[in-house]
Design a protein around this motif. Structure first.
Motif, PDB file in Angstrom:
ATOM      1  N   ALA A 220       0.831  -1.204   0.000  1.00  0.00           N
ATOM      2  CA  ALA A 220       0.000   0.000   0.000  1.00  0.00           C
ATOM      3  C   ALA A 220       0.865   1.255   0.000  1.00  0.00           C
ATOM      4  CB  ALA A 220      -0.939  -0.011   1.206  1.00  0.00           C
ATOM      5  N   ALA A 221       1.926   1.246   0.787  1.00  0.00           N
ATOM      6  CA  ALA A 221       2.808   2.410   0.853  1.00  0.00           C
ATOM      7  C   ALA A 221       3.528   2.636  -0.466  1.00  0.00           C
ATOM      8  CB  ALA A 221       3.819   2.231   1.988  1.00  0.00           C
ATOM      9  N   ALA A 222       4.046   1.566  -1.070  1.00  0.00           N
ATOM     10  CA  ALA A 222       4.776   1.703  -2.332  1.00  0.00           C
ATOM     11  C   ALA A 222       3.870   2.214  -3.440  1.00  0.00           C
ATOM     12  CB  ALA A 222       5.395   0.365  -2.731  1.00  0.00           C
ATOM     13  N   PHE A 223       2.659   1.673  -3.504  1.00  0.00           N
ATOM     14  CA  PHE A 223       1.747   2.077  -4.575  1.00  0.00           C
ATOM     15  C   PHE A 223       1.175   3.464  -4.303  1.00  0.00           C
ATOM     16  CE2 PHE A 223       0.840  -2.766  -4.678  1.00  0.00           C
ATOM     17  CZ  PHE A 223       2.082  -2.998  -5.233  1.00  0.00           C
ATOM     18  N   ALA A 224       0.978   3.816  -3.038  1.00  0.00           N
ATOM     19  CA  ALA A 224       0.503   5.159  -2.698  1.00  0.00           C
ATOM     20  C   ALA A 224       1.579   6.197  -2.985  1.00  0.00           C
ATOM     21  CB  ALA A 224       0.089   5.216  -1.230  1.00  0.00           C
ATOM     22  N   TRP A 225       2.842   5.854  -2.721  1.00  0.00           N
ATOM     23  CA  TRP A 225       3.953   6.760  -3.070  1.00  0.00           C
ATOM     24  C   TRP A 225       3.956   7.042  -4.560  1.00  0.00           C
ATOM     25  CZ3 TRP A 225       8.008   5.240  -6.315  1.00  0.00           C
ATOM     26  CH2 TRP A 225       9.029   6.187  -6.472  1.00  0.00           C
ATOM     27  N   PHE A 226       3.794   6.000  -5.365  1.00  0.00           N
ATOM     28  CA  PHE A 226       3.837   6.147  -6.816  1.00  0.00           C
ATOM     29  C   PHE A 226       2.654   6.957  -7.339  1.00  0.00           C
ATOM     30  CE2 PHE A 226       2.996   3.874 -11.020  1.00  0.00           C
ATOM     31  CZ  PHE A 226       3.869   4.680 -11.740  1.00  0.00           C
ATOM     32  N   PHE A 235      -2.069   6.965   6.467  1.00  0.00           N
ATOM     33  CA  PHE A 235      -2.668   5.814   7.158  1.00  0.00           C
ATOM     34  C   PHE A 235      -1.611   4.753   7.446  1.00  0.00           C
ATOM     35  CE2 PHE A 235      -4.764   1.593   6.625  1.00  0.00           C
ATOM     36  CZ  PHE A 235      -5.437   1.578   7.837  1.00  0.00           C
ATOM     37  N   CYS A 236      -0.709   4.523   6.499  1.00  0.00           N
ATOM     38  CA  CYS A 236       0.355   3.535   6.699  1.00  0.00           C
ATOM     39  C   CYS A 236       1.295   3.960   7.823  1.00  0.00           C
ATOM     40  CB  CYS A 236       1.132   3.332   5.402  1.00  0.00           C
ATOM     41  SG  CYS A 236       0.211   2.494   4.088  1.00  0.00           S
ATOM     42  N   ARG A 237       1.636   5.241   7.875  1.00  0.00           N
ATOM     43  CA  ARG A 237       2.493   5.728   8.966  1.00  0.00           C
ATOM     44  C   ARG A 237       1.820   5.537  10.320  1.00  0.00           C
ATOM     45  NH1 ARG A 237       3.017  10.160   5.175  1.00  0.00           N
ATOM     46  NH2 ARG A 237       5.006   9.902   4.045  1.00  0.00           N
ATOM     47  N   GLN A 238       0.563   5.880  10.387  1.00  0.00           N
ATOM     48  CA  GLN A 238      -0.179   5.728  11.637  1.00  0.00           C
ATOM     49  C   GLN A 238      -0.247   4.263  12.055  1.00  0.00           C
ATOM     50  OE1 GLN A 238      -4.237   7.041  11.287  1.00  0.00           O
ATOM     51  NE2 GLN A 238      -4.755   6.556  13.409  1.00  0.00           N
ATOM     52  N   SER A 239      -0.482   3.377  11.097  1.00  0.00           N
ATOM     53  CA  SER A 239      -0.603   1.951  11.413  1.00  0.00           C
ATOM     54  C   SER A 239       0.723   1.351  11.846  1.00  0.00           C
ATOM     55  CB  SER A 239      -1.149   1.195  10.196  1.00  0.00           C
ATOM     56  OG  SER A 239      -2.444   1.661   9.870  1.00  0.00           O
ATOM     57  N   VAL A 276      11.428  -2.899   7.518  1.00  0.00           N
ATOM     58  CA  VAL A 276      12.466  -1.938   7.176  1.00  0.00           C
ATOM     59  C   VAL A 276      12.109  -1.219   5.873  1.00  0.00           C
ATOM     60  CG1 VAL A 276      14.853  -1.741   6.348  1.00  0.00           C
ATOM     61  CG2 VAL A 276      14.360  -3.008   8.439  1.00  0.00           C
ATOM     62  N   THR A 277      11.621  -1.967   4.893  1.00  0.00           N
ATOM     63  CA  THR A 277      11.187  -1.346   3.645  1.00  0.00           C
ATOM     64  C   THR A 277      10.091  -0.326   3.898  1.00  0.00           C
ATOM     65  OG1 THR A 277      11.766  -3.321   2.366  1.00  0.00           O
ATOM     66  CG2 THR A 277      10.231  -1.782   1.346  1.00  0.00           C
ATOM     67  N   LEU A 278       9.194  -0.636   4.820  1.00  0.00           N
ATOM     68  CA  LEU A 278       8.122   0.300   5.165  1.00  0.00           C
ATOM     69  C   LEU A 278       8.708   1.590   5.730  1.00  0.00           C
ATOM     70  CD1 LEU A 278       5.050   0.225   4.964  1.00  0.00           C
ATOM     71  CD2 LEU A 278       4.982  -0.649   7.303  1.00  0.00           C
ATOM     72  N   CYS A 279       9.695   1.469   6.595  1.00  0.00           N
ATOM     73  CA  CYS A 279      10.367   2.668   7.117  1.00  0.00           C
ATOM     74  C   CYS A 279      11.017   3.469   5.998  1.00  0.00           C
ATOM     75  CB  CYS A 279      11.424   2.272   8.144  1.00  0.00           C
ATOM     76  SG  CYS A 279      10.792   1.663   9.703  1.00  0.00           S
ATOM     77  N   HIS A 280      11.629   2.773   5.075  1.00  0.00           N
ATOM     78  CA  HIS A 280      12.308   3.449   3.967  1.00  0.00           C
ATOM     79  C   HIS A 280      11.318   4.237   3.109  1.00  0.00           C
ATOM     80  CE1 HIS A 280      15.451   4.086   0.952  1.00  0.00           C
ATOM     81  NE2 HIS A 280      14.542   3.783   0.036  1.00  0.00           N
ATOM     82  N   ILE A 281      10.167   3.640   2.819  1.00  0.00           N
ATOM     83  CA  ILE A 281       9.184   4.303   1.970  1.00  0.00           C
ATOM     84  C   ILE A 281       8.527   5.477   2.685  1.00  0.00           C
ATOM     85  CG2 ILE A 281       6.981   4.025   0.746  1.00  0.00           C
ATOM     86  CD1 ILE A 281       7.707   1.045   0.408  1.00  0.00           C
ATOM     87  N   LEU A 282       8.186   5.294   3.951  1.00  0.00           N
ATOM     88  CA  LEU A 282       7.305   6.232   4.640  1.00  0.00           C
ATOM     89  C   LEU A 282       8.013   7.353   5.384  1.00  0.00           C
ATOM     90  CD1 LEU A 282       4.735   3.705   6.171  1.00  0.00           C
ATOM     91  CD2 LEU A 282       4.401   5.172   4.167  1.00  0.00           C
TER      92      LEU A 282
END
Length: 378
Positions: A220-226, A235-239, A276-282
């Protein structure tokens, strides 16, 4: 630029490129130049209730029922993958991702238009062309014969295409990536993200209590970034802060639900790699998940501190070996590189550099979400 001096704040492209084996990148891209067209429609899933454009797979750990004449309904054997399950779409998806990422990475470092032309062709035919495109949903993923036509847990099957958005951005400089193709790809990922966040299967996966939820949020984070979807990014950061860390990480930085599996080592690596990837994206300067900690000190650095010794010295692993594929771990996961840069830990980068980038075990490869971390750093 030495590893000891390089950090996430290193500003120049050349400094980050110095971490990578550019000969390895171009060698793999040259191989990908020879790839045949890759279409989901090339493999027909006879048990699927969808069309030829709908992705289909079977649950990994489900086997024919020995108590019935027709083998239905299938029964579960945790950690034991059924080699006879339909996985052709999964393999096609991964092949498309790998070739596209290889080509985009080589284009980014060489500017060779041949790499871009081939990558754009693969993307266009897989996601956009009417005759061969994949529909932007996973209604029929990880189906269980005799039980269901598809499940929310199947959304983990598209984890590998998180590599595609940064690949598309790297290819944007090429004339081959026309505005119409670029906008079409962005629309595909926007549609898929919408399906993930609104369909009951997606909502079910989002609310899972183990690595499946982590992988939902990574996608969700990767596709929302794009697609510039700030609502989903927030929402991803909050979760991450309010559910993923507090619900899944133990005080010592481990993930008990993964350690309780029959493949604890592989699952421990997998879940942390994706967090870790989530941290990198968000992470942003205003909201840095790398430094975020719960009141009891739990955070991504705690998880890395827990697992690093067992990655560095597998013999020290205090749990039983995985029932399958234990010999293939550890492998070159991008989390060590991303975390080493962000947290100023050269030891993580050195360990990442030490591992083989080309594991031969297909199950290990399947559990490495990012093929070309260079795309995520330039």
């Amino acid at each position: 630029m030495t590893i000891n001096k390089l950090s996430a704040s290193a500003a120049t492209k050349s400094e980050r490129l110095s971490l990578f084996d550019l000969a390895w990148i171009t060698r793999h891209a040259d191989q990908s130049l020879q790839a045949d067209p890759i279409h989901l429609t090339a493999a027909v899933a006879e048990k699927s209730e969808g069309s030829i454009h709908d992705y289909y797979s079977n649950g990994d750990y489900w086997w024919p029922n020995p108590e019935t004449a027709n083998g239905l309904p299938y029964i579960r054997r945790d950690g034991e993958s059924n080699p006879d399950n339909f996985d052709a779409h999964r393999l096609l998806l991964r092949q498309m991702r790998t070739h596209t990422a290889n080509l985009a990475a080589a284009y980014a470092v060489t500017g060779n238009e041949a790499y871009a032309v081939k990558a754009v062709q693969l993307l266009k035919e897989f996601f956009l062309d009417e005759a061969t495109r994949m529909n932007p949903n996973l209604l029929y993923a990880q189906a269980i014969p005799g039980i269901c036509s598809g499940r929310g847990v199947g959304i983990i099957d598209t984890l590998h295409i998180i590599d595609i958005p940064p690949a598309i951005e790297a290819l944007k400089a090429s004339p081959a990536m026309t505005d119409s193709i670029y906008e079409g790809l962005k629309q595909w990922f926007a549609d898929y993200l919408n399906w993930m966040t609104t369909h009951e299967n997606g909502i079910q996966e989002m609310n899972a209590d183990n690595n499946h939820a982590v992988c939902w949020f990574v996608q969700a984070a990767a596709f929302a970034w794009f697609t510039h979807n700030e609502e989903v990014l927030n929402f991803c950061r909050q979760s991450f802060k309010e559910s993923l860390l507090p619900d899944q990480m133990a005080p010592d930085g481990s993930f008990p639900r993964e350690l309780a599996r029959t493949k604890p080592y592989g699952y421990a690596i997998f879940v942390l790699d994706n967090l870790v990837t989530l941290c990198h994206i968000l992470s942003t300067p205003e909201d840095n998940l790398w430094s975020f900690k719960l009141s009891d000190g739990r955070g991504i650095s705690k998880g890395l501190s827990y697992l690093y010794p067992y990655l560095n010295d597998k013999a020290s692993w205090p749990y039983p070996p995985d029932v399958e594929h234990f010999e293939g771990w550890p492998a070159k996961v991008s989390s060590l590189l991303f975390a080493g840069l962000a947290l100023h830990e050269p030891a993580y980068i050195q360990l990442w550099d030490r591992f083989d980038p080309d594991p031969t075990d297909m199950e290990i490869r399947r559990n490495i979400a990012i093929r070309q971390p260079l795309l995520w750093l330039i």
